[in-house]
Design a protein around this motif. Structure first.
Motif, PDB file in Angstrom:
ATOM      1  N   LEU A 190      53.874  72.150  84.705  1.00 44.05           N
ATOM      2  CA  LEU A 190      54.642  73.307  84.264  1.00 44.05           C
ATOM      3  C   LEU A 190      55.104  73.141  82.825  1.00 44.05           C
ATOM      4  CD1 LEU A 190      56.771  74.112  87.438  1.00 44.05           C
ATOM      5  CD2 LEU A 190      54.814  75.375  86.552  1.00 44.05           C
ATOM      6  N   CYS A 191      55.552  71.920  82.478  1.00 45.77           N
ATOM      7  CA  CYS A 191      55.989  71.647  81.112  1.00 45.77           C
ATOM      8  C   CYS A 191      54.822  71.794  80.137  1.00 45.77           C
ATOM      9  CB  CYS A 191      56.591  70.251  81.034  1.00 45.77           C
ATOM     10  SG  CYS A 191      57.186  69.788  79.398  1.00 45.77           S
ATOM     11  N   LYS A 192      53.687  71.267  80.524  1.00 46.93           N
ATOM     12  CA  LYS A 192      52.507  71.370  79.674  1.00 46.93           C
ATOM     13  C   LYS A 192      52.102  72.829  79.495  1.00 46.93           C
ATOM     14  CE  LYS A 192      47.927  69.298  79.119  1.00 46.93           C
ATOM     15  NZ  LYS A 192      46.927  68.396  79.730  1.00 46.93           N
ATOM     16  N   ARG A 193      52.193  73.582  80.571  1.00 50.59           N
ATOM     17  CA  ARG A 193      51.840  75.001  80.498  1.00 50.59           C
ATOM     18  C   ARG A 193      52.826  75.758  79.628  1.00 50.59           C
ATOM     19  NH1 ARG A 193      51.090  78.919  85.807  1.00 50.59           N
ATOM     20  NH2 ARG A 193      50.464  80.800  84.664  1.00 50.59           N
ATOM     21  N   SER A 194      54.131  75.423  79.736  1.00 47.81           N
ATOM     22  CA  SER A 194      55.146  76.081  78.918  1.00 47.81           C
ATOM     23  C   SER A 194      54.941  75.782  77.438  1.00 47.81           C
ATOM     24  CB  SER A 194      56.535  75.626  79.367  1.00 47.81           C
ATOM     25  OG  SER A 194      57.528  76.175  78.543  1.00 47.81           O
ATOM     26  N   LYS A 195      54.640  74.526  77.112  1.00 42.08           N
ATOM     27  CA  LYS A 195      54.394  74.163  75.719  1.00 42.08           C
ATOM     28  C   LYS A 195      53.175  74.895  75.178  1.00 42.08           C
ATOM     29  CE  LYS A 195      56.574  69.607  75.689  1.00 42.08           C
ATOM     30  NZ  LYS A 195      56.374  68.156  75.476  1.00 42.08           N
ATOM     31  N   LYS A 196      52.162  75.031  75.995  1.00 41.80           N
ATOM     32  CA  LYS A 196      50.967  75.750  75.554  1.00 41.80           C
ATOM     33  C   LYS A 196      51.298  77.214  75.295  1.00 41.80           C
ATOM     34  CE  LYS A 196      46.131  76.587  76.812  1.00 41.80           C
ATOM     35  NZ  LYS A 196      46.193  78.014  76.472  1.00 41.80           N
ATOM     36  N   ASP A 200      50.933  79.129  71.792  1.00 41.07           N
ATOM     37  CA  ASP A 200      50.166  80.359  71.633  1.00 41.07           C
ATOM     38  C   ASP A 200      51.019  81.463  71.035  1.00 41.07           C
ATOM     39  OD1 ASP A 200      48.042  79.033  72.732  1.00 41.07           O
ATOM     40  OD2 ASP A 200      48.329  79.846  74.757  1.00 41.07           O
ATOM     41  N   LEU A 201      52.301  81.571  71.481  1.00 41.28           N
ATOM     42  CA  LEU A 201      53.200  82.583  70.945  1.00 41.28           C
ATOM     43  C   LEU A 201      53.479  82.352  69.468  1.00 41.28           C
ATOM     44  CD1 LEU A 201      55.011  85.022  71.455  1.00 41.28           C
ATOM     45  CD2 LEU A 201      56.832  83.443  72.139  1.00 41.28           C
ATOM     46  N   LEU A 202      53.673  81.067  69.089  1.00 41.90           N
ATOM     47  CA  LEU A 202      53.921  80.743  67.681  1.00 41.90           C
ATOM     48  C   LEU A 202      52.716  81.097  66.819  1.00 41.90           C
ATOM     49  CD1 LEU A 202      55.741  79.457  65.552  1.00 41.90           C
ATOM     50  CD2 LEU A 202      54.776  77.225  66.160  1.00 41.90           C
ATOM     51  N   GLU A 203      51.530  80.771  67.298  1.00 45.53           N
ATOM     52  CA  GLU A 203      50.325  81.120  66.551  1.00 45.53           C
ATOM     53  C   GLU A 203      50.175  82.630  66.427  1.00 45.53           C
ATOM     54  OE1 GLU A 203      47.118  79.274  68.529  1.00 45.53           O
ATOM     55  OE2 GLU A 203      47.574  77.225  67.796  1.00 45.53           O
ATOM     56  N   GLU A 204      50.552  83.360  67.488  1.00 47.02           N
ATOM     57  CA  GLU A 204      50.482  84.817  67.430  1.00 47.02           C
ATOM     58  C   GLU A 204      51.474  85.370  66.415  1.00 47.02           C
ATOM     59  OE1 GLU A 204      50.952  88.632  70.493  1.00 47.02           O
ATOM     60  OE2 GLU A 204      51.016  86.562  71.235  1.00 47.02           O
TER      61      GLU A 204
END
Length: 271
Positions: A190-196, A200-204
């Motif tokens: 879950l932590c790994k998924r949240s960081k991803k 992705d949001l930051l890149e967007e």
């Protein structure tokens, strides 16, 4: 040799119970008792409903074409009971037919026989299965040899859930450790998924910022072009207005002087 073939034919017809005792006598008379049989375990403590496994094994130094194994059970309270009643099963192994069950007197038993091992499984044991189990091994072809195991004492007790508190604690500890491991793994994923997702949001957002800067830059260039054109027009108008009064007043002054001269009275001669 004809007697042996006759016994074998009767066995194949399912009438072994009439000839078990003569067959045993036959082996005792003609077979040499020189087979070394290893039977395990010596003691078997089970609870009702469990499965017991007894194994007999032996070494084969010479080629053997037929092996017969008999499993017997002796009641510990009546060790001298009829030998026929003690026989649970008779299994024949041959190089041609492999393993064949020729006699069975145990409904909850299963058997397996190979060239050098015999296995007895007693399923869903109950108090009536208590006794001493012995395997008897006979090499029939090409030479007669025999041997037997030392016996396995089977004990059957009633199932008691709280009889093994240590095992219960062990299972509980294993369950807790397993649950903890699952929680840790779940948290990690879950932590790994949240960081991803955050990445992705930051890149967007960065992409949106770049696009917005590009649009603003284009708009600024357009404003600068419009401002430059407007300034040019204002300069032209201002230049025109700046030069217009002087030319206008110069023209008016010249006209006025001409009109004055034209309208002035002519000079009369002096009298």
């Amino acid at each position: 040799m004809h007697w042996h073939k006759y016994v074998h034919s009767v066995i194949m017809k399912g009438k072994l119970h009439l000839f078990l005792l003569p067959l045993n006598v036959y082996y005792q008379v003609f077979a040499s008792d020189d087979l070394n049989i290893t039977q395990t375990p010596e003691q078997l403590q089970l609870e009702e409903g469990q499965t017991g496994v007894i194994t007999c094994s032996w070494d084969i130094s010479n080629p053997v074409e037929k092996i017969r194994v008999e499993w017997k059970r002796r009641n510990s309270t009546s060790p001298t009971e009829n030998e026929h009643k003690n026989i649970l099963a008779s299994i024949l192994w041959s190089t041609k037919n492999k393993s064949e069950l020729t006699y069975n007197n145990c409904n909850n038993c299963s058997y397996n026989l190979t060239r050098d091992e015999a296995v007895l499984q007693i399923h869903s044991v109950n108090p009536s299965d208590v006794g001493i189990y012995i395997c008897e091994v006979n090499f029939e072809i090409p030479t007669l040899q025999k041997g037997h195991g030392n016996g396995t004492q089977l004990h059957v007790g009633k199932y008691e859930p709280n009889k093994h508190p240590n095992q219960t604690k062990l299972f509980a500890a294993i369950a807790v450790v397993g649950l903890l491991a699952v929680v840790i793994l779940l948290g990690y994923f879950l932590c790994k998924r949240s960081k991803k997702a955050e990445k992705d949001l930051l890149e967007e957002r960065i992409q949106e910022g770049v696009e917005l800067n590009r649009v603003n830059s284009n708009m600024n260039h357009a404003d600068e072009d419009n401002s430059s054109s407007s300034n040019s027009e204002r300069w032209a108008v201002s230049t025109m207005y700046e030069s217009y009064p002087f030319d206008y007043f110069a023209m008016k002054t010249s006209e006025h002087q001409d009109n004055t001269e034209a309208c002035s009275a002519p000079n009369l001669p002096e009298s």
